[in-house]
Design an enzyme around this catalytic site. Structure first.
Site, PDB file in Angstrom:
ATOM      1  N   GLU A   1      -8.328 -11.660  16.915  1.00 12.26           N
ATOM      2  CA  GLU A   1      -8.215 -10.896  15.670  1.00 12.26           C
ATOM      3  C   GLU A   1      -9.615 -10.482  15.204  1.00 12.26           C
ATOM      4  OE1 GLU A   1      -5.190  -9.848  14.067  1.00 12.26           O
ATOM      5  OE2 GLU A   1      -4.867 -10.312  16.166  1.00 12.26           O
TER       6      GLU A   1
ATOM      7  N   ARG B   1       0.800  -1.226   0.000  1.00 11.71           N
ATOM      8  CA  ARG B   1       0.000   0.000   0.000  1.00 11.71           C
ATOM      9  C   ARG B   1       0.836   1.281   0.000  1.00 11.71           C
ATOM     10  NH1 ARG B   1      -3.989  -0.635   4.742  1.00 11.71           N
ATOM     11  NH2 ARG B   1      -2.709  -2.453   5.285  1.00 11.71           N
TER      12      ARG B   1
ATOM     13  N   ARG C   1      42.539  41.398  -9.891  1.00  9.75           N
ATOM     14  CA  ARG C   1      41.452  41.744 -10.820  1.00  9.75           C
ATOM     15  C   ARG C   1      42.018  42.710 -11.841  1.00  9.75           C
ATOM     16  NH1 ARG C   1      39.187  45.197  -5.929  1.00  9.75           N
ATOM     17  NH2 ARG C   1      40.306  47.132  -6.348  1.00  9.75           N
TER      18      ARG C   1
ATOM     19  N   SER D   1      38.119  43.429  -3.224  1.00  7.53           N
ATOM     20  CA  SER D   1      36.862  42.982  -3.842  1.00  7.53           C
ATOM     21  C   SER D   1      37.075  42.478  -5.253  1.00  7.53           C
ATOM     22  CB  SER D   1      35.891  44.139  -3.925  1.00  7.53           C
ATOM     23  OG  SER D   1      35.443  44.468  -2.666  1.00  7.53           O
TER      24      SER D   1
END
Ligand code: UD1
Ligand code: CA
Length: 452
Positions: free
Chosen positions: A157, A16, A425, A408
């Protein structure tokens, strides 16, 4: 003390669930259901834990072997009922003598106290102890038939029950304990002469009584014995676990403004005076210590957050994230396998993977620890009080020395000396008045085109 063992039933099909994953491997609170039962057995002091698997349940067998070893597996083939399932563990427990508890692999939320209560009943001379509960909707559960002195006469049961017995709402959780030799002797005498043609574990109660023994039922809450057969019940078990965790943590002194939106794992550790804002999710392996604040929409797993840290909103802490006292990790920062030293900050938009950030360091917005070359992972070290400028890529392996600065927008591929500066950079070029002449020129070009 009497020795203890557990048999965990996990040979059912679980159809299930409609899943390619075996039912007992579906998680509740971040842990496979079968592991809840294994952990419960160990917490109850069981020195032997046997998991009954189907021959087809190879992934369950593998899973159990990993934590308990292959000796912990008993195969039931074919599945002929719960009694037959427990009997399948008889050989594996041949050399065991002591108290035996039967647990299910699909019933994860049973409290330790309930199992202890069953063992206590055996200690007080009961032949069989059964964990029962008052069912809101008794439906297909086995009914516990008790006598006025509280002893358990039989488990019937639903399919075998008279209408009178069906009216009983005290039901069998499935958890049951007996001395191991008694359990297997009784099971050897159980037949399959019943509505389902199965060997019912529950029949041992009547057999024990007919031998002149005494059986006892112990009651617990229905929510504690919720068995999972479908995804609906899986979600119910999850909700029940989460509700319990929230309640426990609130009582322990954790602040939650919207506890119903915070989700925990089975092993989440949150100390008192931690504040959890709404919509926070804890995967397995997280500790958050006193005084820390976890802000909204954060996701944590395998992380250790020290006191006075503030993380989030929108933070992701992955396994190996260790935040020391007073560290701050802000919005859209991901941390993996990285220590963030005391008082260090990474307040915005960063990926910090396989790193080590010293105390007091500042990691600017947009910083990336480039830890992976497509094959291997490498380490980035940022020293104490170092400053990494925004939008920098630190290409690991690389070390930024104590107190150093990174400009940066740098792409750092070489180590930076302590207290040094690295800028990596393109240099900025300047032309005075360039924009004015550019605009004039372009306006003239556009005007000529329009005329033509
Ligand atoms: C069982 C009990 C019932 C109880 C209910 C609680 C019996 C006969 N009935 O019923 O009294 O109220 O649980 O949920 O015991 N399993 C095996 N091999 C088998 C059959 C089952 O390993 O041959 C395992 C399943 O994987 C599951 C557990 O045993 O984990 C219970 O089996 P299930 O078929 O769900 O029992 P119920 O009919 O629900
Ligand atoms: Ca069931």
């Amino acid at each position: 003390m009497t020795k203890r063992a557990a048999v965990i039933l996990a040979a059912g099909q679980g159809t299930r669930m409609r899943s390619s994953l075996p039912k007992v491997l579906h998680p509740v609170g971040g842990r496979a259901m079968v592991d809840w039962s294994v952990d419960l057995a160990k917490a109850a002091g069981c020195e032997r834990v046997i998991v009954v698997c189907s021959p087809a349940g190879v992934s369950v067998q593998d899973h159990v072997s990993e934590s308990l070893g292959s000796n912990a597996i008993a195969i039931q083939d074919p599945p002929l009922g719960t009694g037959h399932a427990v009997l399948s563990a008889k050989d594996a427990l041949q050399d065991f003598e002591g108290d035996l508890v039967v647990l299910y692999g699909d019933t994860p939320l049973i409290p330790l106290s309930a199992v202890e209560a069953l063992f206590d009943e055996l200690g007080h001379g009961a032949s069989v102890g059964v964990l029962g509960f008052e069912a809101k909707d008794p439906g297909a559960y086995g009914r516990l038939i008790t006598s006025p002195d509280g002893d358990l006469d039989a488990i019937v049961e639903a399919k075998e029950a008279t209408s009178e017995q069906l009216a009983v709402s005290f039901c069998n959780s499935g958890v049951m304990a007996a001395k191991s030799d008694m359990m297997f002797d009784l099971l050897d005498r159980v037949t399959n002469d019943n509505a389902k043609g199965e060997y019912y574990l529950t029949d041992i109660v009547e057999l024990a009584n007919s031998d002149g023994g005494r059986c006892r039922a112990v009651a617990c809450d229905e929510a504690d014995v919720l068995g999972v057969n479908s995804r609906v019940e899986l979600a119910e078990a999850e909700a029940s676990f989460q509700a319990k965790m929230r309640h426990e943590l609130l009582l322990k002194g954790v602040t939650m403004t919207a506890p119903e939106t915070v989700f925990f794992s089975y092993d989440t550790q949150i100390e008192n005076d931690v504040t959890l804002e709404p919509n926070v999710v804890f995967g397995p392996g997280v500790t958050v210590r006193s005084g820390a604040k976890v802000r909204a929409f954060s996701h944590l797993e395998g992380a250790d957050v020290a006191g006075d840290c503030e993380i989030g909103p929108y933070v992701r802490l992955r396994p190996g994230a260790v935040l020391e006292t007073g560290a701050k990790v802000g919005n859209f920062v991901e941390v993996k396998n990285t220590r963030i030293g005391a008082g260090a900050k990474a307040n915005h938009l960063a990926y910090l993977g396989d790193g080590d950030v010293g105390a007091g360091a500042n990691i600017g917005a947009g910083t990336i620890f480039c830890n992976y070359d497509g094959f291997l992972k490498y380490k980035t070290k940022v020293g104490t009080n170092a400053f990494v400028g925004s939008n920098s890529s630190l290409v690991a392996p690389v070390t930024i020395g104590d107190g150093a600065f990174v400009g940066s927008g740098s792409v750092i591929t070489k180590d930076v000396e302590p207290n040094g500066l690295a800028v990596a950079r393109g240099r900025q070029m300047q032309k005075a008045g360039w924009a004015t002449s550019f605009r004039d020129k372009m306006a003239a070009v556009k005007a000529t085109k329009k005329k033509g």
